[in-house]
Enzyme design. Sequence first.
Site, short mmCIF file in Angstrom:
data_model
loop_
_atom_site.label_atom_id
_atom_site.label_comp_id
_atom_site.label_asym_id
_atom_site.label_seq_id
_atom_site.Cartn_x
_atom_site.Cartn_y
_atom_site.Cartn_z
CB ALA A 14 -0.93 0.00 1.21
NE ARG A 62 -2.41 8.06 -0.61
CZ ARG A 62 -1.46 8.64 -1.33
NH1 ARG A 62 -1.43 8.52 -2.64
NH2 ARG A 62 -0.52 9.36 -0.74
CG HIS A 80 6.03 5.54 2.69
ND1 HIS A 80 5.74 5.86 3.99
CD2 HIS A 80 4.83 5.47 2.04
CE1 HIS A 80 4.43 5.98 4.13
NE2 HIS A 80 3.86 5.75 2.96
S1 CFN Z 1 1.00 6.68 3.83
FE1 CFN Z 1 1.26 8.89 4.04
S2 CFN Z 1 2.04 9.96 2.34
S3 CFN Z 1 2.18 9.76 5.78
FE2 CFN Z 1 0.28 10.77 5.43
S4 CFN Z 1 0.68 12.53 4.24
FE3 CFN Z 1 -1.92 9.50 5.39
S5 CFN Z 1 -2.09 7.36 5.82
MO1 CFN Z 1 -3.57 7.82 4.16
S6 CFN Z 1 -2.26 7.51 2.33
FE4 CFN Z 1 -2.04 9.61 2.90
FE5 CFN Z 1 0.15 10.90 2.92
FE6 CFN Z 1 2.39 11.15 4.14
FE7 CFN Z 1 -0.93 7.66 4.03
S7 CFN Z 1 -1.50 11.21 1.49
S8 CFN Z 1 -3.65 10.05 4.22
S9 CFN Z 1 -1.19 10.91 7.00
N1 CFN Z 1 -0.55 9.57 4.13
C1 HCA Z 2 -3.41 3.22 2.76
C2 HCA Z 2 -4.19 4.33 2.13
C3 HCA Z 2 -4.94 5.19 3.10
C4 HCA Z 2 -6.10 4.45 3.72
C5 HCA Z 2 -7.07 5.38 4.33
C6 HCA Z 2 -8.07 4.88 5.31
C7 HCA Z 2 -5.46 6.41 2.31
O1 HCA Z 2 -3.02 3.30 3.92
O2 HCA Z 2 -3.16 2.26 2.07
O3 HCA Z 2 -7.81 3.98 6.11
O4 HCA Z 2 -9.15 5.47 5.30
O5 HCA Z 2 -5.17 7.51 2.66
O6 HCA Z 2 -6.16 6.19 1.32
O7 HCA Z 2 -4.07 5.65 4.11
#
Ligand code: CFN
Ligand code: HCA
Length: 536
Positions: free
Chosen positions: A61, A92, A190
């Site tokens: 993911a 997303r 990541h």
């Molecule tokens: S994996 Fe990251 S990439 S850490 Fe952040 S800002 Fe969330 S969990 Mo969902 S997918 Fe999303 Fe970003 Fe950085 Fe993830 S856009 S909302 S807090 N996110």
């Molecule tokens: C992910 C994606 C996610 C899931 C969001 C959620 C996103 O972790 O694989 O649990 O609602 O932002 O889409 O973080």
Amino acid sequence: ITQGLPDPSKVMDEILAKYPTKIARKRQKSLVINEPGEGKEIQANVRTIPGIITQRGCTYAGCKGVILGPTRDVINLVHGPIGCSFYAWLTRRNQTRPAEGEDNFITYSFSTDIQDSNIVFGGEAKLKDAVREAFEIFKPKAIGIFSTCPVGLIGDDVHAVSREMKEELGINIFGFSCEGYRGVSQSAGHHIANNGIFKNVIGNNNKDRIGKFQINLLGEYNIGGDAFELERLFDEAGITLLSTFSGNSTIESMEYSHTADLNLIMCHRSINYIAEMMEEKYGIPWVKVSFIGAEGTTKALRKVAEYFDDAKLSAKVEEIIEREMKKVEVVRKAVKAKTEGKLAMMFVGGSRAHHYQDLFKEIGVTTVSAGYEFAHRDDYEGRDVIPSIKIDADTRNIEDLTVEKDIELYREDLAVKKEKLLKSGYEFSNYDGMMPEMKKNSLVIDDINHWETEKLIEYYKPDLFCAGIKEKYVVQKSGVPLKQLHSYDYGGPYAGYEGAINFYLEMERMLCTRIWKMVTTPWKTDPEIVGSFAIN
Ligand code: CFN
Ligand code: HCA
């Protein structure tokens, strides 16, 4: 923060009392009563205890969905069972704006859909066929191949297939060993994605300079259109945004992103690796900024202007700030009058649970408890934390990338410039970790689970809970509104000035309705779910 609120140590005790002793001892290290300035430590980025219902996602993911997913002109081919691809398909809300005639593959779901026979006899032949088929139909510039769990277990070599197909088809094809189980969360994905993009994409095109002030924006994924708002501001200021990693991006723009003068990092958690590798190889300095919140946006724009040290640019940036802040202030004041004193909680990802607290502060809402799903200690404790040496789940099994010391023409200039800026007191980070910026006695919890969430709600009765789709309905059934800070539900943008206005108005709507008090929590009156079968 303690006024009228429960004693956080009592809440913690009650949460831990329910666990078996060994589990309690482990979980205890991830729950912290905040004391800014006291150097408190938190356990983070460690394996979730089996059996606990975590919010986390997997390595695949983080690699495919998060980092590569938002780029529109690359075909992201998932090598695995169809479910892995289906559940990462358009969930997303990362948006994109292709130019006339440009490719956009984001709306497709590409998968090898492996079956039992592939598990037994191997799936590489099927993968090659899928690559050829995708190439035939779409003629993409590049294809990324992503391994999911079963592929790692049977040993298909996506890197060898990538090399062979690259040779055969003559386009850029690269693989990622991002099997879901590889790390403890998305975070390992990541890292794998960062390494792959750096190795296979960045630096492929030495494009001539196209602007006076060239930047890249790292860690901005254009959820709900955030990147569009930031592009609007940069465009007007005369700052050339070469590439965004990876909101509203193209693989082509990443290929020449190494010709930038500066990298801005929004989500440090997901993309610090590329920033560091770009600095090491090309000498491009990076600045940590947050465009979440009007104040943060102003600070970030000033940071860029200050970096370039150009009177005309600074004047333009100030003009934009003044005009935008006028609009923001009108809405902010009106909303704050209604939202001041409300309490929020946020448990999200690896940076938003911190960044969004700024937006809430702007309308007088206090965050009483917060935490990340998969961040590391530095994201919590601040920038000077030495990474934990005990468990470095992120780098485990990741091929060691040696950065060749390839000195670009302007590399030395940039290094000299950085040195000069440092001497003049320029700060390359615009914000600190979550804990130094949260109030004393707030509860900071890493990798929260359902039991802990339930207890927090019971004790604090917050006015708003921020998390994701898996938490949404349980929280709402408890009579507390939930705002998704991942997908923004159906809203956004929330970044920049227009984003701040959107967010204030959304908060006014959610915090000032009385509807939530009318919810009857179903399991309070009917704790057991009874099922019945119809037998013919
Ligand atoms: S994996 Fe990251 S990439 S850490 Fe952040 S800002 Fe969330 S969990 Mo969902 S997918 Fe999303 Fe970003 Fe950085 Fe993830 S856009 S909302 S807090 N996110
Ligand atoms: C992910 C994606 C996610 C899931 C969001 C959620 C996103 O972790 O694989 O649990 O609602 O932002 O889409 O973080």
